[in-house]
Design an enzyme around this catalytic site. Structure first.
Site, mmCIF file in Angstrom:
data_model
loop_
_atom_site.group_PDB
_atom_site.id
_atom_site.type_symbol
_atom_site.label_atom_id
_atom_site.label_comp_id
_atom_site.label_asym_id
_atom_site.label_seq_id
_atom_site.Cartn_x
_atom_site.Cartn_y
_atom_site.Cartn_z
ATOM 1 N N ASP A 131 29.114 38.721 39.415
ATOM 2 C CA ASP A 131 27.759 38.315 39.780
ATOM 3 C C ASP A 131 27.102 39.386 40.652
ATOM 4 O OD1 ASP A 131 28.030 35.910 38.442
ATOM 5 O OD2 ASP A 131 28.843 34.874 40.199
ATOM 6 N N HIS A 167 28.274 41.709 33.703
ATOM 7 C CA HIS A 167 27.707 40.517 34.339
ATOM 8 C C HIS A 167 28.392 39.228 33.880
ATOM 9 C CE1 HIS A 167 25.070 38.642 37.005
ATOM 10 N NE2 HIS A 167 23.908 38.826 36.429
ATOM 11 N N CYS A 179 41.803 50.900 35.293
ATOM 12 C CA CYS A 179 41.285 49.619 35.790
ATOM 13 C C CYS A 179 39.821 49.733 36.198
ATOM 14 C CB CYS A 179 42.083 49.154 37.014
ATOM 15 S SG CYS A 179 43.858 49.081 36.794
#
Length: 287
Positions: free
Chosen positions: A264, A260, A204
């Site tokens: 953010d 991105h 993950c």
């Protein structure tokens, strides 16, 4: 198989593309040395120019090892398809390091080598729980997020054959000594070339630590389909102002790279700030 279906001529009803057509296209491309464009990437990189290095002096050609060939192609794809941003920060690990050293004898009695990494993994697992977007994955079509309800963390291991990233599962459910013991096991398997494919799948989030070698910061490449990776460099004693005087504190450089499209910049800063707070006071891991 990563084939752009617009390049494949279909042999099915109304020129529909069949599985056999895809297989035939791949075989034909391999025979002629061509590339099978991946539909997920808009980039078509031209091959590099052929250079006769022997013109300038004596040379020797050494084939790339298998791990570097596989990981190189994956890293190239990640670098081209993931819009990277890297957030740099520091964590005060003075008290953590003092506690770690105080537990060395206890760890040795359990045949465990207690390094910083298990503490890092537990802190990252807590940060992923606090900010689950860092534990998510972007769907193949880029239209949705897959939220994972488990915490499997990949740890980059340097081996004689190249870099591998074995995955430690359910980090959030394991103690420090358990993680240290499992790290010792997978690191030994990695160095001996005995990792199974399953040992490298399902991560993950990844951690790449170069602190044992050196450096002050670096830009780790996101290991897609993960959306973030933490780079850790060598800690160093620095004078830190406590409001009245400068105090010597052991500071750990952090380099967080993230996708991105999903994360953010503000969330990137929040993540490293929260992670630094956990590493600065490991008692917070109990809350």
């Amino acid at each position: 198989m990563g084939v752009d279906l617009s390049l494949v001529k279909g042999s099915g009803p109304k020129q529909r593309v069949l599985k056999e057509d895809v297989h035939a296209f791949v075989k034909q491309s391999l025979r002629r040395g061509g590339a099978t464009r991946t539909s997920g990437s808009p980039f078509e990189m031209p091959p590099g120019p052929e250079v006769d290095y022997s013109r300038f002096g004596e040379v020797e050609s050494t084939p790339l090892k298998r791990i570097k060939k596989i990981s190189g192609a994956h890293l190239h794809r990640c670098w081209l398809t993931v819009p990277h941003v890297t957030q740099f920060d520091e964590a005060d690990i003075t008290e953590l390091e003092r506690f770690r050293k105080s537990q060395k004898e206890t760890a040795l009695k359990q045949d465990v080598r207690l390094t910083l990494m298990p503490f890092l993994m537990q802190a990252v697992a807590a940060a992923l729980k606090e900010m689950p977007i860092f534990n998510a994955a972007l769907s193949a079509d880029g239209e949705s997020l897959i939220n994972r309800n488990y915490v499997h963390i990949g740890v980059a291991v340097d081996t004689p054959n190249g870099l591998v990233v074995p995955v430690i599962r359910d980090v959030n459910e394991k103690g420090i000594f358990d993680l240290a013991r499992e790290l010792m096991t997978v690191s030994a398997k990695a160095r001996d070339g005995k990792l199974a494919p399953a040992d490298l799948q399902g991560g993950c989030f990844s951690i790449s630590s170069l602190g044992g070698i050196g450096g002050t910061a670096f830009t780790p490449i996101v290991n897609a389909p993960e959306v973030a990776i933490l780079g850790v460099s060598r800690s160093s004693m620095q004078p830190v102002w406590d409001g009245e005087a400068f105090q010597p504190r052991l500071m750990l450089p952090l380099s967080l790279s993230y996708d991105h499209r999903v994360i953010d910049g503000a969330d990137g800063v929040r993540f490293t700030t929260f992670l630094a707070s956990l590493l600065g006071d490991i008692r917070r891991l109990l809350l």
